[in-house]
Design a protein around this motif. Structure first.
Motif, mmCIF file in Angstrom:
data_model
loop_
_atom_site.group_PDB
_atom_site.id
_atom_site.type_symbol
_atom_site.label_atom_id
_atom_site.label_comp_id
_atom_site.label_asym_id
_atom_site.label_seq_id
_atom_site.Cartn_x
_atom_site.Cartn_y
_atom_site.Cartn_z
ATOM 1 N N UNK A 113 -8.459 13.341 3.551
ATOM 2 C CA UNK A 113 -8.911 12.011 3.950
ATOM 3 C C UNK A 113 -7.707 11.083 4.123
ATOM 4 N N UNK A 114 -7.898 10.009 4.860
ATOM 5 C CA UNK A 114 -6.863 8.978 4.914
ATOM 6 C C UNK A 114 -6.469 8.576 3.497
ATOM 7 N N UNK A 115 -5.216 8.269 3.312
ATOM 8 C CA UNK A 115 -4.671 7.834 2.018
ATOM 9 C C UNK A 115 -4.510 8.963 1.002
ATOM 10 N N UNK A 116 -4.681 10.230 1.424
ATOM 11 C CA UNK A 116 -4.431 11.352 0.521
ATOM 12 C C UNK A 116 -3.630 12.421 1.249
ATOM 13 N N UNK A 117 -2.973 13.266 0.463
ATOM 14 C CA UNK A 117 -2.273 14.407 1.032
ATOM 15 C C UNK A 117 -1.281 14.033 2.107
ATOM 16 N N UNK A 118 -1.340 14.752 3.221
ATOM 17 C CA UNK A 118 -0.406 14.534 4.321
ATOM 18 C C UNK A 118 -1.006 13.707 5.451
ATOM 19 N N UNK A 119 -2.185 13.148 5.225
ATOM 20 C CA UNK A 119 -2.798 12.273 6.233
ATOM 21 C C UNK A 119 -2.206 10.865 6.144
ATOM 22 N N UNK A 120 -2.562 10.028 7.113
ATOM 23 C CA UNK A 120 -2.003 8.673 7.202
ATOM 24 C C UNK A 120 -2.276 7.867 5.950
ATOM 25 N N UNK A 121 -1.297 7.070 5.574
ATOM 26 C CA UNK A 121 -1.430 6.147 4.448
ATOM 27 C C UNK A 121 -1.654 4.740 4.997
ATOM 28 N N UNK A 122 -2.537 4.013 4.354
ATOM 29 C CA UNK A 122 -2.904 2.677 4.812
ATOM 30 C C UNK A 122 -2.165 1.641 3.968
ATOM 31 N N UNK A 123 -1.298 0.901 4.604
ATOM 32 C CA UNK A 123 -0.523 -0.141 3.923
ATOM 33 C C UNK A 123 -0.805 -1.470 4.629
ATOM 34 N N UNK A 124 -1.474 -2.377 3.943
ATOM 35 C CA UNK A 124 -1.807 -3.687 4.518
ATOM 36 C C UNK A 124 -1.219 -4.761 3.612
ATOM 37 N N UNK A 125 -0.286 -5.513 4.143
ATOM 38 C CA UNK A 125 0.354 -6.572 3.357
ATOM 39 C C UNK A 125 -0.616 -7.731 3.119
ATOM 40 N N UNK A 126 -0.493 -8.333 1.970
ATOM 41 C CA UNK A 126 -1.249 -9.551 1.700
ATOM 42 C C UNK A 126 -2.629 -9.357 1.115
ATOM 43 N N UNK A 127 -3.032 -8.122 0.855
ATOM 44 C CA UNK A 127 -4.348 -7.914 0.250
ATOM 45 C C UNK A 127 -4.341 -8.409 -1.196
ATOM 46 N N UNK A 128 -5.404 -9.066 -1.630
ATOM 47 C CA UNK A 128 -5.444 -9.556 -3.008
ATOM 48 C C UNK A 128 -5.557 -8.403 -3.996
ATOM 49 N N UNK A 129 -5.127 -8.625 -5.204
ATOM 50 C CA UNK A 129 -5.272 -7.628 -6.264
ATOM 51 C C UNK A 129 -6.705 -7.698 -6.792
ATOM 52 N N UNK A 130 -7.411 -6.599 -6.711
ATOM 53 C CA UNK A 130 -8.823 -6.582 -7.085
ATOM 54 C C UNK A 130 -9.025 -5.955 -8.460
ATOM 55 N N UNK A 131 -10.152 -6.299 -9.061
ATOM 56 C CA UNK A 131 -10.520 -5.741 -10.359
ATOM 57 C C UNK A 131 -11.667 -4.747 -10.136
ATOM 58 N N UNK A 132 -11.351 -3.437 -10.039
ATOM 59 C CA UNK A 132 -12.402 -2.456 -9.757
ATOM 60 C C UNK A 132 -13.526 -2.449 -10.790
ATOM 61 N N UNK A 133 -13.189 -2.685 -12.068
ATOM 62 C CA UNK A 133 -14.226 -2.685 -13.098
ATOM 63 C C UNK A 133 -15.226 -3.814 -12.871
ATOM 64 N N UNK A 134 -14.718 -4.990 -12.523
ATOM 65 C CA UNK A 134 -15.592 -6.123 -12.225
ATOM 66 C C UNK A 134 -16.456 -5.822 -11.000
ATOM 67 N N UNK A 135 -15.848 -5.208 -9.969
ATOM 68 C CA UNK A 135 -16.599 -4.846 -8.767
ATOM 69 C C UNK A 135 -17.678 -3.814 -9.090
ATOM 70 N N UNK A 136 -17.351 -2.874 -9.978
ATOM 71 C CA UNK A 136 -18.300 -1.844 -10.373
ATOM 72 C C UNK A 136 -19.514 -2.450 -11.065
ATOM 73 N N UNK A 137 -19.265 -3.384 -11.967
ATOM 74 C CA UNK A 137 -20.354 -4.028 -12.700
ATOM 75 C C UNK A 137 -21.224 -4.865 -11.768
#
Length: 332
Positions: free
Chosen positions: A93-117
């Motif tokens: 998949x994208x972002x794993x192994x030898x496939x393309x990596x997605x780098x986007x400048x300026x994205x906010x730092x997210x809290x996955x645990x808060x998003x999960x809840x």
């Protein structure tokens, strides 16, 4: 049927592979019986793809889950499908192994645990700025199918890969003949959450990003989510080392996780699926309990559900023959 090592085979696949377009295939460095290629699917995304078998046979494409490289689909597992009469394709998949990596400048730092809840409580995360969503990852699969000039494929998705596969099947019914979902979900709110032991896999972090600590973390992770009594520690360690050496990209795992959380429920796609669907879940899956799969079977038209005794959130060798038989019969 036995496979022949590549050193006694041509460096390139036979002419019959030309049906997939002008693809520069070369021997896989992961497998003795697969060919590999870096395929440009458009929109700036290149996927590392491996394929093997007789291209005259029905095509089976495998979509891996969160943070998993194509190595999730083991060589031995794919060999059984090739021997059962399928042409197999696995990819990073994208972002794993030898496939393309997605780098986007300026994205906010997210809290996955808060998003999960929030997602669990039925609240939306769609307003969050993320690198991409599951719909984008599903477009990658659809573009790969189109680039390889395929149609009516058998699509197999595990966990997050099963969510991606559902979106592909809903949006591109002409591409999918049969759909197989392994320990997956609709991502709907209020579903049973992971058991405490498995929930810790979202929280506990490796001590460092060194190969030693990442391999130790992988073994701990598989001990937490895998099928009880069937963990191959030596094999798990070897795969973890290979993944690390092949490509270590921790940002990809976090971006795929936020893609899941920002996408939220995919029930709207599940209900649109027209392909004959087989849903397989283990009764020992504590990460995505079997109730997730049972709901999918009630939601997807023309779907059947199979509960596998003792199976967790993994594909140990002990279950390979049984799973291949279930999936092969579904696709006949």
């Amino acid at each position: 049927m036995t496979s022949t090592p590549f050193h006694t085979q041509p460096r390139t696949p036979p002419d019959s592979w030309q049906r997939f377009g002008q693809i520069d295939w070369y021997p896989s460095d992961l497998s003795d019986h697969l060919y590999q290629a870096i395929i440009d699917i458009g929109d700036g995304i290149r996927l590392c793809v491996e394929a093997g078998g007789n291209p005259d046979n029905p095509v089976m494409i495998f979509v891996a889950g969160l943070g998993s490289q194509m190595l999730f689909w083991s060589d031995d597992f794919l060999k059984l499908f090739m021997e059962a009469g399928f042409f197999v394709i696995r990819f990073d998949n994208r972002d794993t192994g030898l496939s393309s990596k997605i780098q986007i400048d300026g994205l906010p730092r997210l809290n996955p645990l808060k998003m999960m809840l929030k997602m669990q409580a039925g609240l939306s995360n769609r307003q969050e700025q993320v690198a991409y969503t599951l719909t984008d990852m599903a477009e990658d699969v659809a573009r790969l199918i189109k680039t390889l000039q395929l149609s009516q494929v058998n699509l197999v998705g595990a966990s997050m890969g099963g969510m991606i596969a559902q979106i592909v099947a809903a949006r591109y019914p002409k591409y999918i003949q049969n759909l197989i979902l392994l320990f997956s979900t609709s991502n709907r709110a209020f579903l049973r959450p992971p058991n405490p032991k498995q929930f810790m896999t979202f929280i506990r972090r490796p001590e460092s990003h060194s190969q030693r600590d990442m391999v130790r973390h992988s073994v701990w992770f598989m001990t937490a989510v895998g099928s009880p009594g069937h963990l191959d520690i030596k094999g798990t360690r070897a795969i973890a080392e290979k993944r690390y050496q092949r490509n270590f990209h921790p940002l990809g795992v976090s971006q795929q996780l936020t893609a899941i959380l920002a996408s939220g429920s995919i029930l709207r796609f599940s209900r649109q699926i027209k392909a004959k669907t087989l849903i397989i879940h283990g009764d020992k899956d504590g990460l995505l309990p079997a109730s997730h799969g049972k709901l999918l079977a009630k939601t997807i038209p023309n779907a059947s559900f199979t509960l596998v005794q003792g199976l967790g959130h993994d594909l140990p060798a002990y279950y390979h023959a049984h799973l291949v038989d279930l999936i092969s019969r579904h696709c006949r």
